[in-house]
Design a protein around this motif. Structure first.
Motif, mmCIF file in Angstrom:
data_model
loop_
_atom_site.group_PDB
_atom_site.id
_atom_site.type_symbol
_atom_site.label_atom_id
_atom_site.label_comp_id
_atom_site.label_asym_id
_atom_site.label_seq_id
_atom_site.Cartn_x
_atom_site.Cartn_y
_atom_site.Cartn_z
ATOM 1 N N ARG A 30 15.134 -27.985 -0.131
ATOM 2 C CA ARG A 30 14.453 -27.479 1.052
ATOM 3 C C ARG A 30 13.062 -26.989 0.684
ATOM 4 N N PHE A 31 12.158 -26.999 1.645
ATOM 5 C CA PHE A 31 10.824 -26.461 1.405
ATOM 6 C C PHE A 31 10.891 -24.944 1.282
ATOM 7 N N ASP A 32 10.055 -24.398 0.426
ATOM 8 C CA ASP A 32 9.906 -22.948 0.330
ATOM 9 C C ASP A 32 8.694 -22.569 1.179
ATOM 10 N N TYR A 33 8.937 -22.001 2.340
ATOM 11 C CA TYR A 33 7.836 -21.719 3.269
ATOM 12 C C TYR A 33 7.043 -20.474 2.901
ATOM 13 N N ASN A 34 7.473 -19.749 1.879
ATOM 14 C CA ASN A 34 6.685 -18.619 1.377
ATOM 15 C C ASN A 34 5.699 -19.059 0.298
ATOM 16 N N ALA A 35 5.900 -20.268 -0.214
ATOM 17 C CA ALA A 35 5.070 -20.740 -1.330
ATOM 18 C C ALA A 35 3.591 -20.871 -0.978
ATOM 19 N N PRO A 36 3.217 -21.444 0.184
ATOM 20 C CA PRO A 36 1.780 -21.558 0.484
ATOM 21 C C PRO A 36 1.060 -20.220 0.480
ATOM 22 N N SER A 37 1.702 -19.195 1.038
ATOM 23 C CA SER A 37 1.095 -17.869 1.044
ATOM 24 C C SER A 37 0.937 -17.336 -0.375
ATOM 25 N N SER A 38 1.947 -17.582 -1.210
ATOM 26 C CA SER A 38 1.868 -17.138 -2.598
ATOM 27 C C SER A 38 0.730 -17.841 -3.336
#
Length: 321
Positions: A30-38
């Motif tokens: 699954r995509f980690d949707y917190n990754a772009p912000s990180s």
């Protein structure tokens, strides 16, 4: 009739290649949707993979198989990653198992990706990041985990070039990301300087003057931004020549006796603009690596070595068209 049908089904299974049999049980993470912000606030290492459009799922499975085989994290002290076990996990948070199907873009699946066991705790080693461009996959490590991504890709390139187990099918190129940063002069200069110094210290026998080259891949993102007032500094570095000048200056600040050589560079500074999904418009993040010549190709342009032959790539493109 039932016997004949069974024999036909058995025959089809026998004709499946080892990779086809293996990929049937590898799940799409699954995509980690917190990754772009990180990525906007922290530096991460990881891998940017190119693959044929509409073959992202197949490439994801192939990449997971490669990472499970080649990623070694015993040298990462930040997370005390000692004596760990890697595995491909087919269990999601609810304990269910879902297998990814062939074709189409990578969708949000139900399974974790490559995992490690650390002191009784299990967590994803690599995170899959959603991008706005097709034909690309981005995997990143946690911000405190920094394995030797260049060494990992170097071993994969060596494995493919040896031809001992056949070539890959879907992962065209794997770009090792040593660090990420926002696209601005201060951060980019700091990251390049740090990585160049590390490269020189690790390679004391380099012939002087040190030959270097710079590659910058914007993937068309520069044509999609039309709000220069929002991030003037970042948009300025979208200009290829201005970015080259900044990076070359950073290299020479670290290695004064260095010269540009596009044909036979000893070190190559490659910069990839990441088309992240779910970030504010005008927020630009780049992946940066300083690479040895054994993993790069200077012709026809400076890039990571291809893992799939041009013949296979063109053939797949023709079938998609």
């Amino acid at each position: 009739m039932a016997v004949a049908g069974g024999e036909s089904e058995l025959s089809e299974k026998k004709e499946m290649t080892p990779w086809e049999q293996h990929s049937a049980v590898i799940s799409i993470p699954r995509f980690d949707y917190n990754a772009p912000s990180s990525l906007l606030h922290h530096s991460h290492s990881g891998f940017l993979i190119t693959c044929p459009i509409k073959r992202e799922k197949s490439a994801t499975k192939e990449a997971i198989s490669l990472f499970a085989k080649y990623i070694q994290c015993g040298n990462s002290t930040e997370e005390n990653l000692v004596s760990k076990r890697r595995k491909i996990s087919e269990e999601n948070v609810d304990g269910d198992c879902v297998n990814g199907s062939e074709g189409g873009d990578v969708e949000e699946g139900a399974c974790s990706t490559v995992k490690v066991d650390t002191d009784g705790e299990r967590g994803p080693l690599l995170k899959l990041v959603k991008l706005t461009k097709s034909g690309l996959l981005l995997f990143i490590f946690g911000k405190s985990v920094s394995p030797d991504v260049v060494g990992i890709v170097s071993r994969i390139v060596q494995f493919v070039e040896s031809g001992s187990s056949g070539s890959l099918l879907w992962c065209n190129r794997i770009f090792p990301i040593q660090a990420t940063c926002s696209l601005n002069e201060k951060e980019l200069r700091e990251v390049v300087s740090k990585l160049v110094l590390q490269f020189v210290n690790d390679n004391q026998k380099l012939v002087r003057p040190i030959k270097f080259a710079i590659g910058y891949n914007r993937r068309g993102i520069e044509t999609e931004l039309n709000t220069p007032k929002e991030t003037p500094n970042a948009l300025e570095l979208l200009d290829r020549n201005k970015c080259f000048a900044l990076v070359a200056s950073a290299v020479k600040d670290v290695v004064s006796d260095s010269v540009v050589d596009l044909k036979t560079p000893e070190l190559s500074v490659l910069i990839e603009l990441l088309p992240l999904s779910g970030v504010p418009k005008g927020s630009l993040v780049v992946a940066v690596s300083v690479l040895p010549r054994n993993v790069v190709s200077a012709k026809p342009k400076l890039s990571i070595k291809a893992l799939v032959s041009d013949t296979k790539t063109k053939g797949e493109k023709a079938r998609n068209d």
